[in-house]
Structure formats: C-alpha cells, structure tokens
Design a protein around this motif. Structure first.
Motif, PDB file in Angstrom:
ATOM      1  N   ALA A  87      61.071  70.829  33.268  1.00  0.00           N
ATOM      2  CA  ALA A  87      60.395  70.118  34.352  1.00  0.00           C
ATOM      3  C   ALA A  87      61.036  68.760  34.600  1.00  0.00           C
ATOM      4  CB  ALA A  87      58.921  69.943  34.025  1.00  0.00           C
ATOM      5  N   THR A  88      61.403  68.076  33.530  1.00  0.00           N
ATOM      6  CA  THR A  88      62.031  66.767  33.660  1.00  0.00           C
ATOM      7  C   THR A  88      63.372  66.879  34.368  1.00  0.00           C
ATOM      8  OG1 THR A  88      60.929  65.948  31.676  1.00  0.00           O
ATOM      9  CG2 THR A  88      62.908  64.780  32.378  1.00  0.00           C
ATOM     10  N   ALA A  89      64.160  67.870  33.998  1.00  0.00           N
ATOM     11  CA  ALA A  89      65.458  68.073  34.644  1.00  0.00           C
ATOM     12  C   ALA A  89      65.269  68.342  36.137  1.00  0.00           C
ATOM     13  CB  ALA A  89      66.192  69.226  33.981  1.00  0.00           C
TER      14      ALA A  89
ATOM     15  N   GLU B  24      71.420  70.018  30.090  1.00  0.00           N
ATOM     16  CA  GLU B  24      72.573  69.651  29.248  1.00  0.00           C
ATOM     17  C   GLU B  24      72.902  68.165  29.382  1.00  0.00           C
ATOM     18  OE1 GLU B  24      72.258  73.796  29.931  1.00  0.00           O
ATOM     19  OE2 GLU B  24      72.555  72.197  31.436  1.00  0.00           O
ATOM     20  N   THR B  25      72.887  67.664  30.614  1.00  0.00           N
ATOM     21  CA  THR B  25      73.157  66.244  30.825  1.00  0.00           C
ATOM     22  C   THR B  25      72.069  65.386  30.193  1.00  0.00           C
ATOM     23  OG1 THR B  25      74.342  66.671  32.887  1.00  0.00           O
ATOM     24  CG2 THR B  25      73.500  64.446  32.569  1.00  0.00           C
ATOM     25  N   LEU B  26      70.835  65.826  30.344  1.00  0.00           N
ATOM     26  CA  LEU B  26      69.711  65.116  29.755  1.00  0.00           C
ATOM     27  C   LEU B  26      69.873  64.989  28.250  1.00  0.00           C
ATOM     28  CD1 LEU B  26      66.924  63.817  30.019  1.00  0.00           C
ATOM     29  CD2 LEU B  26      65.932  66.117  30.029  1.00  0.00           C
ATOM     30  N   ARG B  27      70.236  66.094  27.601  1.00  0.00           N
ATOM     31  CA  ARG B  27      70.425  66.074  26.150  1.00  0.00           C
ATOM     32  C   ARG B  27      71.586  65.158  25.760  1.00  0.00           C
ATOM     33  NH1 ARG B  27      68.871  69.292  21.998  1.00  0.00           N
ATOM     34  NH2 ARG B  27      68.005  70.859  23.392  1.00  0.00           N
TER      35      ARG B  27
ATOM     36  N   ALA C 190      56.942  57.292  32.796  1.00  0.00           N
ATOM     37  CA  ALA C 190      57.869  56.161  32.765  1.00  0.00           C
ATOM     38  C   ALA C 190      59.286  56.625  32.453  1.00  0.00           C
ATOM     39  CB  ALA C 190      57.406  55.136  31.734  1.00  0.00           C
ATOM     40  N   MET C 191      59.413  57.611  31.587  1.00  0.00           N
ATOM     41  CA  MET C 191      60.734  58.149  31.268  1.00  0.00           C
ATOM     42  C   MET C 191      61.350  58.846  32.482  1.00  0.00           C
ATOM     43  SD  MET C 191      60.084  59.733  27.471  1.00  0.00           S
ATOM     44  CE  MET C 191      59.537  58.709  26.115  1.00  0.00           C
ATOM     45  N   LEU C 192      60.504  59.572  33.233  1.00  0.00           N
ATOM     46  CA  LEU C 192      61.001  60.232  34.436  1.00  0.00           C
ATOM     47  C   LEU C 192      61.519  59.217  35.442  1.00  0.00           C
ATOM     48  CD1 LEU C 192      59.675  62.851  33.286  1.00  0.00           C
ATOM     49  CD2 LEU C 192      58.989  63.358  35.638  1.00  0.00           C
ATOM     50  N   GLN C 193      60.782  58.132  35.580  1.00  0.00           N
ATOM     51  CA  GLN C 193      61.223  57.096  36.519  1.00  0.00           C
ATOM     52  C   GLN C 193      62.558  56.501  36.084  1.00  0.00           C
ATOM     53  OE1 GLN C 193      58.502  53.811  36.913  1.00  0.00           O
ATOM     54  NE2 GLN C 193      59.500  53.017  38.723  1.00  0.00           N
ATOM     55  N   ARG C 194      62.707  56.238  34.796  1.00  0.00           N
ATOM     56  CA  ARG C 194      63.968  55.671  34.295  1.00  0.00           C
ATOM     57  C   ARG C 194      65.116  56.656  34.471  1.00  0.00           C
ATOM     58  NH1 ARG C 194      66.195  51.848  31.146  1.00  0.00           N
ATOM     59  NH2 ARG C 194      67.839  52.451  29.695  1.00  0.00           N
ATOM     60  N   LEU C 195      64.877  57.922  34.159  1.00  0.00           N
ATOM     61  CA  LEU C 195      65.933  58.925  34.301  1.00  0.00           C
ATOM     62  C   LEU C 195      66.350  59.100  35.759  1.00  0.00           C
ATOM     63  CD1 LEU C 195      64.597  61.524  31.724  1.00  0.00           C
ATOM     64  CD2 LEU C 195      66.780  60.288  31.563  1.00  0.00           C
ATOM     65  N   THR C 196      65.384  58.985  36.667  1.00  0.00           N
ATOM     66  CA  THR C 196      65.703  59.082  38.092  1.00  0.00           C
ATOM     67  C   THR C 196      66.587  57.918  38.522  1.00  0.00           C
ATOM     68  OG1 THR C 196      63.625  60.224  38.536  1.00  0.00           O
ATOM     69  CG2 THR C 196      64.727  59.210  40.412  1.00  0.00           C
TER      70      THR C 196
END
Length: 291
Positions: A6-8, A16-19, A43-49
């Motif tokens: 879901a995060t990806a 793979e990039t996330l890991r 908050a992590m989703l916002q940072r990753l975006t």
C-alpha cells in the motif's frame, strides 16, 4: 498503518526501491510487528512522497535522506519555482499590452498563467512583480490612471475566480476582508490565495465591511481567524475605531491577523492580545499552516 504494498502504491515507489532507501539510507524507519513485517504511518507516507518527488527532479536520495521534512518541503518548493523560468518575462509583456490597451492579450496571458502555474509561483513570480511594476510605471509616467485601473480590475476578477472555482467541503476557517475606508483589495486577495494554497478553507468577504458585521459572520461560522488589510495612512484613525469595535464584538478565541502598510502602526496603537501583525508572506503561511 500501511503495508509495504500500500505504501509503494500511494507514494509512487516500488517495494524494491522502498526497501533500498530504508536499508542504505535510513530514509524512514518502518514499524515492525512481532513477525518482523514492516508497516508505515501517515507521516512516513508524506516523507516518502516528498523524497519521491525530489528524486524525480534529479536530487540524490543519499543527500535527501539526511534532511528533515521541513527542509524537504522547502527544497521541493525551490524546485517548483526554478521550473517556471519563463514566468519572469510575463509581467513586462503583460504591461506592454496594457500600455497599448490590448486588454485581450493581457487577459489571455493571465488566464493561461492561472490555469498552468502553481499558486505559489503565480503569486510570487507573476502577481507580486506585476503589481510592483505597475507602481514603477505609474510613478514615471509610463502608465496612465486608466491603464492602472484596467490592470487592477482584471487581476481582481481573475484572482477571485480561483477562490470560487474550487469550493471547500469544510467550513470556512479564515475570513478575509477590509474595514470601511479601505477599498484596495489586491493585497488582500493575494493573502487569501496564499492561505488557500496552504490548504486553509477561506471565506473572502471583500472590501469595506463594517466591523460589527464582520464579527457577526466570524462568530456564526466559528472562524479560526479574521484577516484584515489596511494600507491607506489617511484612514488609519477610522480603522483603529473599527478594530476596537471588532475586538469588542468578536468571540474571545478568534485571533485577528492584520497586514498591509498600516499593520505595524495599528498593532502598536491597539496592543490587543488577539492581534497578530503579519509582515511577510512567510509569516502568513506560517500562521495558515497552524490553523
């Protein structure tokens, strides 16, 4: 909490990039359950975006991963600004058109800019420089009064359309108005757009609204703040009286934001606890983000 898949999907990254970002750069540190499965909060989703958008613009993840979220947001805004270099020529071209009374050319350029530019770029790189150049050309005689009024009326109509074309589902949080004697609205409209761009539901009430009426509306909609512009020195005494009336009629928990050329003087004279003098666009955005 969001799974890896879901995060990806929500951030645009591959699993793979996330890991890889986690393992090599500690871009985020996911939560893990008792079986070691990773999950991510909002908050992590916002940072990753943010990280995804910046790497897509050519920034290296190795450098980005060490920055906090505020720095990432600032870097993204800088990237957006740089992406619109041609905007810097627009104010001059548009005023050259007005000098020849080519209203259709001015209006077409403005309409296209509104449709294609982020609000921060539109205000910071087009509207504010345009208004500054209007003042310069009017002072040195290159712009007549009629031409200055044409610019003001066209800008006002088009910028107000931005506030009206995307109605908010949430109740109004910040009310924007001027008090009696203050007819100038362009600065107030620009401030309303900046708050709107920060995600604040805005109710724009326009010019010369009596303080008692403004307080009645603010109290009724339970506004988070009332924003007022004052620029004419000759009307400062009248505005002082209106602000005192506003303070008396407004619910105690509603702050008043005051901007414009008279703001510092009015703030010193009144010394009201609820009054916040706004001296810059950054100060306005800071307050808007806290609403």
């Amino acid at each position: 909490m969001y799974s890896v898949k879901a995060t990806a999907g929500l951030t645009g990254l591959t699993p793979e990039t996330l890991r890889a970002w986690e393992r090599r750069y500690a871009a985020v540190v996911p939560h893990r359950d008792d079986k070691g499965r990773r999950s991510y909060d909002a908050a992590m989703l916002q940072r990753l975006t943010l990280l995804y958008r910046l790497t897509d613009r050519g920034h290296a993840i190795s450098r980005l991963a060490a920055l906090d979220d505020a720095a990432l947001q600032g870097l993204l805004e800088d990237s957006r600004q740089l992406a619109y270099g041609a905007v810097d020529d627009l104010p001059g071209r548009m005023l050259d058109a007005i000098a020849d009374y080519q209203v259709d050319v001015f209006d077409r350029e403005l309409t296209v800019a509104i449709a294609t530019l982020p609000l921060s770029v539109l205000i910071g790189r087009l509207v504010n420089p345009l208004l500054h150049e209007v003042g310069v050309r009017w002072a040195d005689g290159r712009l007549a009064i009629a031409q200055e009024r044409l610019v003001s009326s066209l800008l006002q109509a088009r910028l107000l359309s931005i506030l009206n074309q995307h109605p908010r589902e949430h109740k109004a949080r910040v009310l924007f108005a001027t008090l009696p004697g203050e007819q100038h609205q362009l600065g107030l409209i620009g401030a309303a757009l900046q708050a709107f761009d920060a995600g604040v539901p805005v109710l724009y009430l326009g010019a010369e609204l009596p303080a008692v009426e403004l307080a009645r509306v603010a109290n009724r909609v339970q506004a988070a703040a009332v924003a007022i512009s004052s620029i004419y020195p000759a009307h400062a005494g009248q505005v002082l009286d209106e602000l005192r009336s506003l303070d008396a009629a407004l619910h105690a928990d509603i702050p008043v934001w005051l901007g414009g050329a008279n703001a510092a003087y009015l703030g010193e004279e009144l010394a009201l606890p609820r009054l916040r003098v706004i001296g810059s666009a950054d100060a306005l955005r800071h307050l808007a983000l806290r609403v």
